[in-house]
Design an enzyme around this catalytic site. Structure first.
Site, mmCIF file in Angstrom:
data_model
loop_
_atom_site.group_PDB
_atom_site.id
_atom_site.type_symbol
_atom_site.label_atom_id
_atom_site.label_comp_id
_atom_site.label_asym_id
_atom_site.label_seq_id
_atom_site.Cartn_x
_atom_site.Cartn_y
_atom_site.Cartn_z
ATOM 1 N N HIS A 63 0.852 -1.194 0.000
ATOM 2 C CA HIS A 63 0.000 0.000 0.000
ATOM 3 C C HIS A 63 0.883 1.237 0.000
ATOM 4 O O HIS A 63 2.106 1.143 0.116
ATOM 5 C CB HIS A 63 -0.991 -0.010 1.166
ATOM 6 N N HIS A 65 1.296 3.836 2.018
ATOM 7 C CA HIS A 65 1.826 4.539 3.186
ATOM 8 C C HIS A 65 3.351 4.522 3.111
ATOM 9 O O HIS A 65 3.958 3.524 2.705
ATOM 10 C CB HIS A 65 1.325 3.899 4.493
ATOM 11 N N ASP A 67 5.869 4.226 5.040
ATOM 12 C CA ASP A 67 6.732 3.229 5.687
ATOM 13 C C ASP A 67 6.786 1.911 4.922
ATOM 14 O O ASP A 67 7.501 0.989 5.317
ATOM 15 C CB ASP A 67 6.319 2.998 7.153
ATOM 16 N N HIS A 68 6.052 1.844 3.807
ATOM 17 C CA HIS A 68 6.100 0.654 2.948
ATOM 18 C C HIS A 68 6.571 1.005 1.544
ATOM 19 O O HIS A 68 6.695 0.136 0.692
ATOM 20 C CB HIS A 68 4.715 0.002 2.866
ATOM 21 N N ASP A 212 -0.402 -3.646 5.805
ATOM 22 C CA ASP A 212 -0.902 -3.533 7.170
ATOM 23 C C ASP A 212 -2.361 -3.977 7.152
ATOM 24 O O ASP A 212 -3.026 -3.785 6.159
ATOM 25 C CB ASP A 212 -0.829 -2.085 7.658
HETATM 26 ZN ZN LIG Z 1 -0.114 1.538 6.583
#
Ligand SMILES: [Zn+2]
Length: 303
Positions: A63, A65, A67-68, A212
């Site tokens: 996804h 976000h 942090d990914h 997540d």
């Molecule tokens: Zn996330």
């Protein structure tokens, strides 16, 4: 049997903390490498854990976000700087093409290899790639924005013949082919023992990655029975309300889910930066499921 192993490059959530980088993992099957998510600092981890970046053929982004995702520009451009020639294929949610195009346009980036980008948009399990040994499927998980999990499933391998059995039973080429297909072979109307002709078959191995996500029983059919399940464990259960509100899972929830899905082992990760010591995450999970592996940067697991 091919090597099938997972290296965790980053085990933290949005804020890097206590030496833990944001989410990224490398899965190795034989000499093929798959990069799963690409948080900031992923390419620094390649050096730390001796990952050969140009052996990565596929990247899967769960996804959008940061942090990914925010490690992706650095990973792609440094592959070019390291003289990559072989094609790279990235899978990610809708918008991943735009993200990459904008970066290349404003930075006037020109790669010296072919980059293929495929946008994922599915409402149930979908096949992404397969070859004779392995298939990779994606499925929707339950987060705040469109997010996908990935399942890597080894195919049943053709069993190997015991060489000494060829002479012992005077097997013809046709009979060897039959034995490989599991068909019975007869001598004077007596069936030859297949176990003396063929080596036992290894059970196909599988790995599922869920990040997540909240836990949800609708995910069970996608991950049921895998040998290793990565399910995020951002929080301890005392923060269950916060986890649900933010589309995350607690250690207890992930472990209860792993038990229901009848998986072999549960790998934890995506820890909140509030936790300096993450061992209570494992302790909490162990109260609900027996086979828990604590994820941390640099851990290597055989699938
Ligand atoms: Zn996330």
């Amino acid at each position: 049997m091919q090597e099938f192993e997972l290296t965790v490059l980053g085990s933290n959530s949005a804020k890097p903390a206590y030496g833990r980088y944001p989410t990224s993992q490398v899965l190795r099957y034989g000499n093929q490498l798959f990069l799963i998510d690409c948080g900031e600092g992923t390419q620094l981890r390649f050096a730390d854990y001796k990952i050969k970046r140009n052996n990565i053929r596929y990247i899967f982004i769960s996804h959008h976000h940061g942090d990914h995702l925010y490690g992706l520009p650095g990973v792609i451009t440094s592959m070019s700087l390291y003289s990559r020639k072989s094609p790279l294929h990235i899978f990610g949610p809708k918008g991943i093409k735009k993200f990459i195009d904008v970066l290349f346009e404003i930075g006037e980036v020109h790669l010296n290899f072919d980059l293929q980008v495929t946008e994922i948009s599915c409402e149930s399990m979908e096949l992404l790639i397969e070859d004779e040994n392995l298939k990779v499927e994606t499925f929707p998980v339950y987060h705040r924005i469109p997010t996908y999990g990935f399942r890597f499933s080894e195919k049943q391998q053709t069993p190997n013949i015991r060489k000494e059995s060829i002479g012992k039973f005077q097997l013809s080429i046709d009979e060897i082919k039959m034995a490989k297909q599991g068909s019975p072979i007869y001598r004077d109307d007596v069936e030859l023992p297949l176990s003396e002709i063929m080596y036992p078959q290894d059970k196909p191995r599988s790995y599922a990655y869920c990040a997540d996500s909240k836990t949800d029983d609708r995910l069970i059919p996608y991950v049921e029975g895998v040998d290793l399940l990565y399910f995020e464990t951002t929080y301890l259960d005392e923060l269950r309300d916060q986890a649900i509100e933010r589309g995350h899972a607690t250690a207890a929830q992930a472990a209860q889910f792993a038990k229901k899905a009848n998986v072999g082992r549960l790998l934890t990760g995506h820890y909140s930066s509030r936790y300096k010591d993450v061992s209570p995450i494992k302790d909490e999970a162990l109260r609900h499921f027996d086979n828990v592996v604590l994820g941390y940067d640099g851990v290597i697991l055989n699938i």
